[in-house]
Scaffold this motif. Structure first.
Motif, short mmCIF file in Angstrom:
data_model
loop_
_atom_site.label_atom_id
_atom_site.label_comp_id
_atom_site.label_asym_id
_atom_site.label_seq_id
_atom_site.Cartn_x
_atom_site.Cartn_y
_atom_site.Cartn_z
N GLU A 4 0.80 -1.25 -0.09
CA GLU A 4 0.06 -0.05 0.11
C GLU A 4 0.99 1.22 0.10
O GLU A 4 0.69 2.31 -0.56
N LYS A 7 2.59 2.04 -3.46
CA LYS A 7 1.43 2.14 -4.58
C LYS A 7 1.75 3.66 -4.90
O LYS A 7 1.47 4.57 -4.21
N SER A 10 -3.50 5.25 -8.76
CA SER A 10 -4.58 4.89 -8.16
C SER A 10 -5.42 4.31 -9.31
O SER A 10 -5.42 4.71 -10.41
N LYS A 116 -15.21 -3.13 -6.63
CA LYS A 116 -14.58 -4.39 -5.70
C LYS A 116 -13.46 -5.19 -6.88
O LYS A 116 -12.47 -5.44 -6.63
N LYS A 117 -14.07 -5.47 -7.91
CA LYS A 117 -13.52 -6.48 -8.87
C LYS A 117 -12.33 -5.88 -9.56
O LYS A 117 -11.44 -6.64 -9.80
N HIS A 118 -12.31 -4.65 -9.65
CA HIS A 118 -11.20 -3.93 -10.13
C HIS A 118 -10.29 -3.23 -9.34
O HIS A 118 -9.24 -2.34 -9.64
N ASN A 119 -10.48 -3.41 -8.10
CA ASN A 119 -9.54 -2.96 -6.85
C ASN A 119 -9.59 -1.22 -7.05
O ASN A 119 -8.37 -0.91 -7.02
N ASP A 121 -9.88 2.42 -6.12
CA ASP A 121 -9.41 3.23 -4.90
C ASP A 121 -10.21 4.50 -4.80
O ASP A 121 -10.38 5.08 -3.61
N HIS A 150 -17.25 0.30 -0.48
CA HIS A 150 -16.03 -0.23 0.43
C HIS A 150 -15.14 1.01 0.31
O HIS A 150 -13.93 0.99 1.16
N ILE A 151 -14.89 1.94 -0.64
CA ILE A 151 -13.96 2.81 -0.78
C ILE A 151 -14.61 4.47 -0.68
O ILE A 151 -15.70 4.59 -0.95
#
Length: 159
Positions: A4, A7, A10, A116-119, A121, A150-151
């Protein structure tokens, strides 16, 4: 150093459709948030052509009409993809376009699941600016994204 911490780029998921509100949200992202290393995911939840599930006596199933509606929908989706591809290219944005057919749980659910699937940010969506009563009756994509995502999410109100 954790993954994290190291990185530098984004993944940003932008919900798009043919509305001015979505275009405003994209433009806001491009002007105020975008960084050169970011990857933009343009995400569209397509309508579906409604096909009758039963026929009363005397009704005619017009396969050619259905075929024409499917082709019109495909053309609208392709036009949307081209429009946002051009906008991203003009801004030198790394981007991908994803289209899903209508989610039975609504477009907000599809956007959250894609994030979620593509992560992703960050999620960026436009807002139609519905009043409280209409929002309760019709539901709101942006409200769903805010409450179920969730983000972090940026909701750009209509101008």
């Amino acid at each position: 150093m954790s993954q994290e911490e190291s990185k530098t780029s984004s993944v940003i998921l932008i919900g798009i459709d043919n509305s001015e509100n979505c275009e405003h949200a994209f433009d806001y992202y491009a002007k105020h948030i975008h960084k050169p290393d970011n990857e933009v995911i343009l995400f569209h939840v397509s309508d579906q052509v409604q096909i009758p599930t039963y026929f009363a006596e005397g009704m005619i199933f017009a396969a050619d009409d259905i075929r024409q509606k499917v082709e019109e929908l495909r053309a609208r989706n392709k036009q949307l993809e081209k429009k946002y591809d051009a906008k991203c290219t003009e801004q030198n944005m790394k981007h991908k376009f994803f289209l899903v057919t209508e989610d039975p749980n609504g477009p907000g659910h599809a956007i959250v699941e894609a994030a979620k699937k593509h992560n992703a940010d960050l999620i960026v969506v436009g807002s139609r600016g519905l009043g409280a009563i209409k929002r309760v009756i019709l539901g709101s994509t942006s409200t769903y994204v805010i409450h179920h995502g969730h983000i972090p999410a940026v909701v750009c109100p209509r101008q």
